[in-house]
Structures are given as structure tokens and as C-alpha cells.
Design a protein around this motif. Structure first.
Motif, PDB file in Angstrom:
ATOM      1  N   GLU A  45      -8.655  -2.829  -2.025  1.00 20.24           N
ATOM      2  CA  GLU A  45      -7.932  -3.587  -1.031  1.00 20.24           C
ATOM      3  C   GLU A  45      -9.018  -4.240   0.120  1.00 20.24           C
ATOM      4  OE1 GLU A  45      -4.229  -4.836  -0.294  1.00 20.24           O
ATOM      5  OE2 GLU A  45      -5.023  -4.993  -2.370  1.00 20.24           O
ATOM      6  N   ILE A  46      -9.738  -3.106   0.559  1.00 22.22           N
ATOM      7  CA  ILE A  46     -11.033  -3.216   1.435  1.00 22.22           C
ATOM      8  C   ILE A  46     -11.882  -4.413   0.866  1.00 22.22           C
ATOM      9  CG2 ILE A  46     -12.868  -2.190   2.874  1.00 22.22           C
ATOM     10  CD1 ILE A  46     -10.803   0.116   3.286  1.00 22.22           C
ATOM     11  N   GLN A  47     -12.151  -3.927  -0.342  1.00 27.33           N
ATOM     12  CA  GLN A  47     -13.302  -4.953  -0.916  1.00 27.33           C
ATOM     13  C   GLN A  47     -12.856  -6.317  -1.183  1.00 27.33           C
ATOM     14  OE1 GLN A  47     -14.481  -2.892  -4.696  1.00 27.33           O
ATOM     15  NE2 GLN A  47     -14.906  -1.202  -3.655  1.00 27.33           N
ATOM     16  N   LEU A  48     -11.487  -6.459  -1.456  1.00 26.43           N
ATOM     17  CA  LEU A  48     -10.872  -7.664  -1.635  1.00 26.43           C
ATOM     18  C   LEU A  48     -11.159  -8.527  -0.304  1.00 26.43           C
ATOM     19  CD1 LEU A  48      -9.724  -9.849  -3.741  1.00 26.43           C
ATOM     20  CD2 LEU A  48      -7.743  -8.852  -3.163  1.00 26.43           C
ATOM     21  N   ALA A  49     -10.496  -7.701   0.711  1.00 21.90           N
ATOM     22  CA  ALA A  49     -10.300  -8.335   1.998  1.00 21.90           C
ATOM     23  C   ALA A  49     -11.727  -8.739   2.394  1.00 21.90           C
ATOM     24  CB  ALA A  49      -9.465  -7.243   2.768  1.00 21.90           C
ATOM     25  N   GLU A  50     -12.698  -7.895   2.414  1.00 25.41           N
ATOM     26  CA  GLU A  50     -14.102  -8.285   2.867  1.00 25.41           C
ATOM     27  C   GLU A  50     -14.584  -9.552   2.042  1.00 25.41           C
ATOM     28  OE1 GLU A  50     -15.969  -4.480   2.106  1.00 25.41           O
ATOM     29  OE2 GLU A  50     -15.938  -3.819   4.225  1.00 25.41           O
ATOM     30  N   LYS A  74      -5.565   9.277   5.975  1.00 31.41           N
ATOM     31  CA  LYS A  74      -4.351   9.842   5.648  1.00 31.41           C
ATOM     32  C   LYS A  74      -4.398  10.547   4.390  1.00 31.41           C
ATOM     33  CE  LYS A  74      -0.268   8.488   4.808  1.00 31.41           C
ATOM     34  NZ  LYS A  74       0.878   7.578   4.638  1.00 31.41           N
ATOM     35  N   TYR A  75      -4.708   9.859   3.392  1.00 32.26           N
ATOM     36  CA  TYR A  75      -4.638  10.339   1.987  1.00 32.26           C
ATOM     37  C   TYR A  75      -5.733  11.489   1.666  1.00 32.26           C
ATOM     38  CZ  TYR A  75      -1.836   6.392   0.698  1.00 32.26           C
ATOM     39  OH  TYR A  75      -0.742   5.590   0.666  1.00 32.26           O
ATOM     40  N   GLU A 102      -5.783  -1.166   8.236  1.00 34.32           N
ATOM     41  CA  GLU A 102      -4.751  -0.390   7.906  1.00 34.32           C
ATOM     42  C   GLU A 102      -5.240   0.478   6.761  1.00 34.32           C
ATOM     43  OE1 GLU A 102      -1.764  -3.318   7.114  1.00 34.32           O
ATOM     44  OE2 GLU A 102      -1.511  -3.972   9.499  1.00 34.32           O
ATOM     45  N   ALA A 103      -5.822  -0.300   5.957  1.00 28.58           N
ATOM     46  CA  ALA A 103      -6.153   0.638   4.677  1.00 28.58           C
ATOM     47  C   ALA A 103      -7.039   1.820   4.924  1.00 28.58           C
ATOM     48  CB  ALA A 103      -7.062  -0.565   3.641  1.00 28.58           C
ATOM     49  N   LYS A 104      -7.908   1.781   5.926  1.00 26.77           N
ATOM     50  CA  LYS A 104      -8.923   2.805   6.539  1.00 26.77           C
ATOM     51  C   LYS A 104      -8.045   3.833   7.136  1.00 26.77           C
ATOM     52  CE  LYS A 104     -13.146   0.226   7.490  1.00 26.77           C
ATOM     53  NZ  LYS A 104     -14.031  -0.046   8.596  1.00 26.77           N
ATOM     54  N   LYS A 146      -5.806   7.891  -6.700  1.00 29.20           N
ATOM     55  CA  LYS A 146      -5.308   6.619  -7.081  1.00 29.20           C
ATOM     56  C   LYS A 146      -4.916   5.497  -5.821  1.00 29.20           C
ATOM     57  CE  LYS A 146      -3.953   7.400 -12.071  1.00 29.20           C
ATOM     58  NZ  LYS A 146      -2.673   7.208 -12.988  1.00 29.20           N
ATOM     59  N   GLU A 147      -4.216   6.338  -5.019  1.00 26.27           N
ATOM     60  CA  GLU A 147      -3.767   5.541  -3.909  1.00 26.27           C
ATOM     61  C   GLU A 147      -5.071   5.219  -2.847  1.00 26.27           C
ATOM     62  OE1 GLU A 147      -1.119   4.188  -2.637  1.00 26.27           O
ATOM     63  OE2 GLU A 147       0.226   4.976  -4.289  1.00 26.27           O
ATOM     64  N   ILE A 148      -5.924   6.321  -2.774  1.00 24.06           N
ATOM     65  CA  ILE A 148      -7.488   6.070  -2.138  1.00 24.06           C
ATOM     66  C   ILE A 148      -8.251   4.966  -2.737  1.00 24.06           C
ATOM     67  CG2 ILE A 148      -9.575   6.926  -1.443  1.00 24.06           C
ATOM     68  CD1 ILE A 148      -8.139   9.691  -1.184  1.00 24.06           C
ATOM     69  N   GLU A 149      -8.124   4.903  -4.002  1.00 25.94           N
ATOM     70  CA  GLU A 149      -8.891   3.693  -4.758  1.00 25.94           C
ATOM     71  C   GLU A 149      -8.395   2.587  -4.718  1.00 25.94           C
ATOM     72  OE1 GLU A 149      -8.849   5.305  -8.841  1.00 25.94           O
ATOM     73  OE2 GLU A 149     -10.664   6.829  -8.561  1.00 25.94           O
ATOM     74  N   TYR A 150      -7.123   2.615  -4.615  1.00 25.09           N
ATOM     75  CA  TYR A 150      -6.413   1.252  -4.542  1.00 25.09           C
ATOM     76  C   TYR A 150      -6.599   0.659  -3.181  1.00 25.09           C
ATOM     77  CZ  TYR A 150      -2.608  -2.057  -3.667  1.00 25.09           C
ATOM     78  OH  TYR A 150      -1.943  -3.250  -3.237  1.00 25.09           O
ATOM     79  N   GLN A 151      -6.608   1.600  -1.961  1.00 19.50           N
ATOM     80  CA  GLN A 151      -6.790   0.987  -0.678  1.00 19.50           C
ATOM     81  C   GLN A 151      -8.229   0.306  -0.276  1.00 19.50           C
ATOM     82  OE1 GLN A 151      -4.622   0.373   1.357  1.00 19.50           O
ATOM     83  NE2 GLN A 151      -3.127   0.972   0.204  1.00 19.50           N
ATOM     84  N   GLU A 152      -9.299   1.403  -1.244  1.00 23.74           N
ATOM     85  CA  GLU A 152     -10.557   1.013  -1.223  1.00 23.74           C
ATOM     86  C   GLU A 152     -10.779  -0.580  -1.990  1.00 23.74           C
ATOM     87  OE1 GLU A 152     -12.542   4.336  -3.021  1.00 23.74           O
ATOM     88  OE2 GLU A 152     -12.744   5.282  -1.322  1.00 23.74           O
TER      89      GLU A 152
END
Length: 259
Positions: A111-116, A84-85, A77-79, A103-109
């Protein structure tokens, strides 16, 4: 059946000694089984406990698997959002919009790092759980094999003795009916207080059976007369004379042979 009020002292003594012989025979049968029933019960509890533990561990493993799936979905979902951003950044009208999208892109990145990171942690836990499950499964298998062996052993003994034991229990109850209640109560009390369960014993070499205390000749004569119930002053056991004991033993041996 003779009414209890019409039973003579000698008949009571014979019934008491017969009851003792029957109950001693039941004791012998139960001693053959020994601790097996308790061992089987303990093993059944252990097996049940291990099965419950296996269910719990498998449940925890399933939860971890769900968590990994959830984190993978979050990454996907983050990807999608990052893509989209990135498209939106191409059409921004000013720096404020650009910075906001960045900032939205950085936040999603993040989120991806935390999820990994979480996925790695969950996978490590999965490996640990699988190792514990493997050991628990092996332990459970050993216990189930041991339990089955003990059950087979117990079943074999029961098959040989169960019918005889039940017949003896019925006979024990039958003989208790020949004896007045207070004597049965006394018999059971004495039987419960001595380790070999002998509440009624015969005189052997001038002493009560199983005791080293000599019984005076006068008391021995009274016991042989069979006119009253006499107990050993040291052990509290009910005493019978050797002749009566021999007669009843022979009678009971014939009874046991028919069971």
C-alpha cells in the motif's frame, strides 16, 4: 406635423432625400467605429474563456494536491499499522498467527509503495498543470491588455460620436413619420439591398447617382417636375433632381452642424 395625406410628392421626395442624408451620416459615424465593437466583443469572449480555463486548471491543481495529501495520510496510517503488527509478531503463539501478521505487514508495505507511486504521478501532473497555468495566465494577461486598449479606443470614438449618432437616429425616426409607410418600407428595402446604403440619389451628369446608366431626357424632366416618385430601372433607387438635392444637402449640413 403635417398629416401624411396632405403631404405633396415634392415634400415626400425632400423628406426621403433628407432621410437618406441623415442615414448616410449615421453610416459614416458607424464606419468610423468599423469593426471595433465586434473586436471588443470577441476579445471579451476570449478573456472570459481564458478565465474559465484558469478556474478549471486551478480546480484540477487543487484536486491533485488533495490526492497527494490523501496518499501521504495513507502512508502514515500504513506505517502505524506496520509498527503495530511488528509488535504483535513478538507475542504470537504459533506459525499461523505469525504468517497471518506477516501477510498484513506485506500488504501495508505494498500500500505504501502504491501510494508513493501515485504521489510521484500526481506530482508530475502538478508540474504539468503549473506550466499550463503559467502559459494560460500569460496569455490571459496579454488578452486583457489588448482588450483594454481596444475598449479605450472604442470609448474615445463613442465619446466623440455617440451624442451625434443618437440625435441623428431621432431625426431619422422623425423624418420617417413624414413619409407614408409603404415608401419607408421601400426605402429600407432598397437601402438594405445596395452596398453603399444609398436608396435615394440625385441625377448626376444625366445618370442616377452611383450608376453609369443614362436616364432618358423625358424621364429627367419628369423627375424635375416632382409630381411622382420615380425609380432607376437598373438599380431600383429613388431618383431626385440635382436642384432639390443641392437644396436639401445645404439644409442638412446646417442641421448636422447643430448636433
Amino acid at each position: 406635423m403635417t398629416k401624411k395625406t396632405e403631404v405633396t410628392v415634392e415634400e415626400k421626395l425632400r423628406a426621403l432625400y433628407d432621410l437618406q442624408l441623415i442615414d448616410s451620416r449615421i453610416d459614416e459615424i458607424r464606419n468610423v467605429r468599423g469593426e471595433l465593437p465586434l473586436e471588443v466583443e470577441d476579445l471579451e469572449d476570449e478573456v472570459e474563456g481564458l478565465k474559465t480555463r484558469m478556474q478549471k486548471l486551478n480546480g484540477e491543481l487543487e484536486t491533485l494536491s488533495d490526492e497527494i495529501t490523501n496518499r501521504k495520510n495513507l502512508i502514515e496510517e500504513a506505517k502505524v499499522l506496520i509498527k503495530k503488527y511488528n509488535e504483535q509478531q513478538k507475542n504470537v503463539r504459533n506459525n499461523r498467527e505469525y504468517n497471518s501478521i506477516t501477510k498484513e505487514i506485506e500488504y501495508q508495505e505494498l500500500e505504501i509503495q502504491l501510494a508513493e507511486k501515485h504521489i510521484r504521478e500526481f506530482k508530475a501532473q502538478v508540474e504539468q498543470k503549473k506550466e499550463v497555468i503559467s502559459k494560460t495566465k500569460e496569455h490571459l494577461s496579454d488578452k486583457e491588455t489588448h482588450l483594454q486598449h481596444k475598449k479605450d479606443e472604442l470609448d474615445a470614438i463613442l465619446a466623440e460620436t455617440e451624442k451625434e449618432e443618437q440625435s441623428l437616429i431621432d431625426k431619422s425616426n422623425e423624418y420617417q413619420e413624414l413619409i407614408e409607410g409603404r415608401l419607408v418600407t421601400a426605402y429600407k428595402r432598397i437601402r438594405g439591398s445596395v452596398k453603399n446604403g444609398l436608396a435615394v440619389v440625385s441625377i448626376e451628369r444625366g445618370a442616377s447617382g452611383g450608376s453609369f446608366f443614362t436616364i432618358p431626357p423625358q424621364i429627367q424632366m419628369e423627375i424635375s417636375a416632382r409630381k411622382k416618385i420615380i425609380t432607376d430601372e437598373h438599380s431600383g433607387r429613388i431618383l431626385v433632381d440635382p436642384a432639390l438635392a443641392d437644396e436639401e444637402r445645404e439644409k442638412m449640413e446646417q442641421l448636422f452642424a447643430t448636433l
